[in-house]
Design a protein around this motif. Structure first.
Motif, PDB file in Angstrom:
ATOM      1  N   MET A  37       0.987  -1.109  -0.132  1.00 47.34           N
ATOM      2  CA  MET A  37       0.081   0.007   0.027  1.00 47.34           C
ATOM      3  C   MET A  37       0.739   1.178   0.015  1.00 47.34           C
ATOM      4  N   VAL A  38       0.354   2.155  -0.647  1.00 51.93           N
ATOM      5  CA  VAL A  38       1.014   3.611  -0.785  1.00 51.93           C
ATOM      6  C   VAL A  38       1.062   4.346   0.433  1.00 51.93           C
ATOM      7  N   ALA A  39       2.081   4.720   1.140  1.00 46.67           N
ATOM      8  CA  ALA A  39       2.050   5.630   2.218  1.00 46.67           C
ATOM      9  C   ALA A  39       1.387   7.121   1.907  1.00 46.67           C
ATOM     10  N   VAL A  40       0.499   7.496   2.772  1.00 44.49           N
ATOM     11  CA  VAL A  40      -0.017   8.890   2.645  1.00 44.49           C
ATOM     12  C   VAL A  40       0.829   9.823   3.329  1.00 44.49           C
ATOM     13  N   GLU A  41       0.659  11.085   3.018  1.00 39.74           N
ATOM     14  CA  GLU A  41       1.726  12.204   3.416  1.00 39.74           C
ATOM     15  C   GLU A  41       1.617  12.256   4.866  1.00 39.74           C
ATOM     16  N   HIS A  42       0.324  11.954   5.506  1.00 40.98           N
ATOM     17  CA  HIS A  42       0.511  12.090   6.958  1.00 40.98           C
ATOM     18  C   HIS A  42      -0.501  10.745   7.463  1.00 40.98           C
ATOM     19  N   GLU A  43       0.042  10.236   8.689  1.00 42.21           N
ATOM     20  CA  GLU A  43      -0.616   9.081   9.106  1.00 42.21           C
ATOM     21  C   GLU A  43      -2.196   9.400   9.293  1.00 42.21           C
ATOM     22  N   VAL A  44      -3.080   8.430   8.870  1.00 39.35           N
ATOM     23  CA  VAL A  44      -4.606   8.835   8.966  1.00 39.35           C
ATOM     24  C   VAL A  44      -5.083   7.376   9.384  1.00 39.35           C
ATOM     25  N   ASP A  92      -8.606   7.019  10.074  1.00 33.19           N
ATOM     26  CA  ASP A  92      -9.663   7.076   9.455  1.00 33.19           C
ATOM     27  C   ASP A  92      -9.847   6.618   7.950  1.00 33.19           C
ATOM     28  N   PRO A  93     -10.367   5.383   7.668  1.00 33.32           N
ATOM     29  CA  PRO A  93      -9.945   4.991   6.406  1.00 33.32           C
ATOM     30  C   PRO A  93     -10.676   5.703   5.192  1.00 33.32           C
ATOM     31  N   LEU A  94     -11.634   6.467   5.554  1.00 28.60           N
ATOM     32  CA  LEU A  94     -12.227   7.198   4.429  1.00 28.60           C
ATOM     33  C   LEU A  94     -11.397   8.524   4.126  1.00 28.60           C
ATOM     34  N   ALA A  95     -10.908   9.014   5.182  1.00 28.95           N
ATOM     35  CA  ALA A  95      -9.825  10.189   5.031  1.00 28.95           C
ATOM     36  C   ALA A  95      -8.723   9.668   4.190  1.00 28.95           C
ATOM     37  N   GLU A  96      -8.119   8.380   4.627  1.00 31.86           N
ATOM     38  CA  GLU A  96      -7.184   7.791   3.847  1.00 31.86           C
ATOM     39  C   GLU A  96      -7.370   7.749   2.455  1.00 31.86           C
ATOM     40  N   LEU A  97      -8.626   7.267   1.916  1.00 27.85           N
ATOM     41  CA  LEU A  97      -8.956   6.946   0.659  1.00 27.85           C
ATOM     42  C   LEU A  97      -9.086   8.474  -0.239  1.00 27.85           C
ATOM     43  N   VAL A  98      -9.624   9.615   0.382  1.00 31.13           N
ATOM     44  CA  VAL A  98      -9.795  10.712  -0.312  1.00 31.13           C
ATOM     45  C   VAL A  98      -8.413  11.544  -0.236  1.00 31.13           C
ATOM     46  N   GLY A 151      -6.667  12.105  -3.935  1.00 30.32           N
ATOM     47  CA  GLY A 151      -6.504  13.755  -4.106  1.00 30.32           C
ATOM     48  C   GLY A 151      -4.908  13.809  -4.734  1.00 30.32           C
ATOM     49  N   ARG A 152      -4.403  12.400  -4.292  1.00 30.33           N
ATOM     50  CA  ARG A 152      -2.723  12.769  -5.058  1.00 30.33           C
ATOM     51  C   ARG A 152      -2.978  12.491  -6.762  1.00 30.33           C
ATOM     52  N   LEU A 153      -3.926  11.994  -7.252  1.00 32.75           N
ATOM     53  CA  LEU A 153      -4.159  11.999  -8.479  1.00 32.75           C
ATOM     54  C   LEU A 153      -4.084  13.419  -9.383  1.00 32.75           C
ATOM     55  N   PRO A 154      -3.395  13.322 -10.564  1.00 32.80           N
ATOM     56  CA  PRO A 154      -3.486  14.567 -11.219  1.00 32.80           C
ATOM     57  C   PRO A 154      -4.851  15.369 -11.507  1.00 32.80           C
ATOM     58  N   GLY A 155      -5.073  16.629 -11.459  1.00 32.65           N
ATOM     59  CA  GLY A 155      -6.388  17.109 -11.542  1.00 32.65           C
ATOM     60  C   GLY A 155      -7.399  16.861 -10.581  1.00 32.65           C
ATOM     61  N   ILE A 156      -7.097  16.244  -9.422  1.00 35.21           N
ATOM     62  CA  ILE A 156      -8.196  15.883  -8.725  1.00 35.21           C
ATOM     63  C   ILE A 156      -7.724  16.444  -7.289  1.00 35.21           C
ATOM     64  N   GLY A 157      -8.797  17.121  -7.064  1.00 28.48           N
ATOM     65  CA  GLY A 157      -8.633  18.231  -5.683  1.00 28.48           C
ATOM     66  C   GLY A 157      -9.397  17.559  -4.548  1.00 28.48           C
ATOM     67  N   ALA A 183     -12.071  14.149  -5.020  1.00 26.47           N
ATOM     68  CA  ALA A 183     -11.393  13.056  -4.180  1.00 26.47           C
ATOM     69  C   ALA A 183     -12.453  12.646  -3.171  1.00 26.47           C
ATOM     70  N   THR A 184     -13.230  13.694  -2.509  1.00 27.31           N
ATOM     71  CA  THR A 184     -14.402  13.043  -1.568  1.00 27.31           C
ATOM     72  C   THR A 184     -15.535  12.725  -2.262  1.00 27.31           C
ATOM     73  N   ARG A 185     -15.914  13.279  -3.254  1.00 32.11           N
ATOM     74  CA  ARG A 185     -17.031  12.749  -4.286  1.00 32.11           C
ATOM     75  C   ARG A 185     -16.793  11.306  -4.571  1.00 32.11           C
ATOM     76  N   LEU A 186     -15.689  11.105  -5.073  1.00 30.72           N
ATOM     77  CA  LEU A 186     -14.930   9.884  -5.706  1.00 30.72           C
ATOM     78  C   LEU A 186     -15.159   8.692  -4.524  1.00 30.72           C
ATOM     79  N   ALA A 187     -14.671   9.174  -3.229  1.00 30.10           N
ATOM     80  CA  ALA A 187     -14.675   8.228  -2.420  1.00 30.10           C
ATOM     81  C   ALA A 187     -16.084   7.950  -1.853  1.00 30.10           C
TER      82      ALA A 187
END
Length: 152
Positions: free
Chosen positions: A1-8, A10-16, A20-26, A30-34
């Motif tokens: 699994m890819v490490a997120v920028e900060h330890e999260v 909450d699994p929903l926050a981790e998914l968001v 959010g790291r994808l190009p063009g996704i703010g 990211a929240t809507r996609l999650a």
């Protein structure tokens, strides 16, 4: 699994955060996609996760041009309707896909894998210049188009 920028925790926050790291996704997109993924059945989420997990095993670079493909050579390089006398050199696959969406090219491509940038330590050995020169010397090639952004 890819490490997120900060330890999260909450699994929903981790998914968001990961989306959010994808190009063009703010964050909002990211929240809507999650939330979309969460509203789908478990089979969809499982299929999406499985597809993402096996992506690097199933997709590789085209042996001819450097595009992404699941075969030895991509659909563009194997298309007999393409003009083999024209090679369009692009910096990366995103540029190739943009030109394809615009129907701007009827020839074949060559993905360099970046551009020269001595200040960033990127020299000719770091991109596929040698392969481009070899392809340009093939007898059927009559034209080489450099479809690159202007850079210093």
């Amino acid at each position: 699994m890819v490490a997120v920028e900060h330890e999260v925790a909450d699994p929903l926050a981790e998914l968001v955060s990961l989306l959010g790291r994808l190009p063009g996704i703010g964050e909002r997109t990211a929240t809507r996609l999650a939330y979309f993924v969460l509203t789908q059945d478990r089979e969809y989420a499982g299929a999406l996760a499985s597809s993402l997990e096996s992506l690097h095993d199933r997709v590789r670079r085209c042996a001819s041009c450097g595009n992404f493909t699941s075969a030895e050579r991509c659909r563009i390089c194997t298309d007999p309707r393409r003009d083999a006398s024209i090679i369009v050199a692009v910096a990366d696959v995103a540029d190739l896909w943009a030109l394809e969406r615009a129907h701007a090219v009827h020839g074949r491509y060559h993905v360099l894998g970046g551009t020269l940038s001595p200040l960033d330590g990127v020299g000719p050995q770091d991109i596929t210049i040698d392969a481009l020169v070899s392809r340009a010397h093939e007898p059927q090639v009559k034209e080489l188009i450099l479809a690159l952004n202007a850079t210093v």
